[in-house]
Design a protein around this motif. Structure first.
Motif, PDB file in Angstrom:
ATOM      1  N   ALA A  35       5.193  11.538  -0.689  1.00 16.28           N
ATOM      2  CA  ALA A  35       5.176  11.394   0.766  1.00 16.28           C
ATOM      3  C   ALA A  35       3.749  11.217   1.285  1.00 16.28           C
ATOM      4  N   ILE A  36       2.838  12.026   0.796  1.00 17.40           N
ATOM      5  CA  ILE A  36       1.447  11.916   1.227  1.00 17.40           C
ATOM      6  C   ILE A  36       0.849  10.583   0.779  1.00 17.40           C
ATOM      7  N   GLY A  37       1.151  10.191  -0.455  1.00 16.90           N
ATOM      8  CA  GLY A  37       0.640   8.927  -0.968  1.00 16.90           C
ATOM      9  C   GLY A  37       1.181   7.727  -0.223  1.00 16.90           C
ATOM     10  N   ALA A  38       2.451   7.772   0.170  1.00 18.25           N
ATOM     11  CA  ALA A  38       3.044   6.658   0.919  1.00 18.25           C
ATOM     12  C   ALA A  38       2.369   6.507   2.276  1.00 18.25           C
ATOM     13  N   GLY A  39       2.129   7.625   2.943  1.00 20.54           N
ATOM     14  CA  GLY A  39       1.459   7.561   4.241  1.00 20.54           C
ATOM     15  C   GLY A  39       0.041   7.033   4.130  1.00 20.54           C
ATOM     16  N   ALA A  40      -0.698   7.549   3.170  1.00 24.97           N
ATOM     17  CA  ALA A  40      -2.077   7.100   2.984  1.00 24.97           C
ATOM     18  C   ALA A  40      -2.127   5.639   2.560  1.00 24.97           C
ATOM     19  N   GLY A  41      -1.234   5.244   1.661  1.00 24.05           N
ATOM     20  CA  GLY A  41      -1.203   3.852   1.208  1.00 24.05           C
ATOM     21  C   GLY A  41      -0.849   2.884   2.321  1.00 24.05           C
ATOM     22  N   ALA A  42       0.064   3.297   3.202  1.00 18.00           N
ATOM     23  CA  ALA A  42       0.431   2.442   4.333  1.00 18.00           C
ATOM     24  C   ALA A  42      -0.751   2.258   5.277  1.00 18.00           C
ATOM     25  N   LEU A  43      -1.514   3.326   5.494  1.00 17.62           N
ATOM     26  CA  LEU A  43      -2.685   3.216   6.359  1.00 17.62           C
ATOM     27  C   LEU A  43      -3.734   2.281   5.764  1.00 17.62           C
ATOM     28  N   VAL A  44      -3.969   2.416   4.473  1.00 21.55           N
ATOM     29  CA  VAL A  44      -4.947   1.545   3.816  1.00 21.55           C
ATOM     30  C   VAL A  44      -4.452   0.104   3.823  1.00 21.55           C
ATOM     31  N   GLY A  54       0.820  -1.209   0.000  1.00 24.01           N
ATOM     32  CA  GLY A  54       0.000   0.000   0.000  1.00 24.01           C
ATOM     33  C   GLY A  54       0.848   1.251   0.000  1.00 24.01           C
ATOM     34  N   ALA A  55       1.930   1.241   0.774  1.00 24.43           N
ATOM     35  CA  ALA A  55       2.823   2.401   0.816  1.00 24.43           C
ATOM     36  C   ALA A  55       3.501   2.615  -0.528  1.00 24.43           C
ATOM     37  N   ALA A  56       3.946   1.538  -1.164  1.00 25.00           N
ATOM     38  CA  ALA A  56       4.628   1.666  -2.461  1.00 25.00           C
ATOM     39  C   ALA A  56       3.670   2.163  -3.542  1.00 25.00           C
ATOM     40  N   ILE A  57       2.495   1.592  -3.581  1.00 30.42           N
ATOM     41  CA  ILE A  57       1.517   2.015  -4.587  1.00 30.42           C
ATOM     42  C   ILE A  57       1.077   3.454  -4.332  1.00 30.42           C
ATOM     43  N   GLY A  58       0.855   3.789  -3.057  1.00 31.33           N
ATOM     44  CA  GLY A  58       0.470   5.153  -2.715  1.00 31.33           C
ATOM     45  C   GLY A  58       1.543   6.168  -3.056  1.00 31.33           C
ATOM     46  N   ALA A  59       2.804   5.811  -2.810  1.00 35.24           N
ATOM     47  CA  ALA A  59       3.903   6.722  -3.125  1.00 35.24           C
ATOM     48  C   ALA A  59       4.002   6.966  -4.628  1.00 35.24           C
ATOM     49  N   GLY A  60       3.894   5.906  -5.402  1.00 41.05           N
ATOM     50  CA  GLY A  60       3.964   6.060  -6.858  1.00 41.05           C
ATOM     51  C   GLY A  60       2.820   6.874  -7.412  1.00 41.05           C
ATOM     52  N   THR A  61       1.626   6.557  -6.948  1.00 42.85           N
ATOM     53  CA  THR A  61       0.456   7.300  -7.412  1.00 42.85           C
ATOM     54  C   THR A  61       0.514   8.755  -6.970  1.00 42.85           C
TER      55      THR A  61
END
Length: 93
Positions: A54-63, A26-33
């Motif tokens: 940075a924002i995407g990595a945090g959100a992806g990790a939470l999801v 989730g963090a990797a996908i969020g960071a890329g997106t």
């Protein structure tokens, strides 16, 4: 050339994500997106890509972490270090 390089980076990142936990995926996908969206919003600037990543990595990790938690399941590790989930013992909360 930029599209070719971007394709290579996305391919390598996708291959690397196959051995990750759902939180890491989730963090990797969020960071890329987030980096792609940040770049598009900023008009190609590096600052937008970094902030979006940075924002995407945090959100992806939470999801990813929310998906990883399963009620009634416990996480175990065998003697080889492999992690797996199974039903919790009776009376375990």
């Amino acid at each position: 050339m930029k599209k070719f390089f971007a394709g290579i980076v996305i391919g390598v990142a996708s291959l690397a994500a196959t051995a990750c936990t759902p939180t890491q995926e989730g963090a990797a996908i969020g960071a890329g997106t987030g980096a792609l969206v940040g770049t598009a919003i900023d008009g190609g600037g590096l600052g937008g890509a970094l902030l979006g990543g940075a924002i995407g990595a945090g959100a992806g990790a939470l999801v990813g972490r929310a998906v990883e938690n399963q009620p009634g399941k416990c996480y175990y590790r065998d003697r080889y270090g492999r992690e797996y989930t199974d039903d919790c013992p009776p009376g375990y909360r």
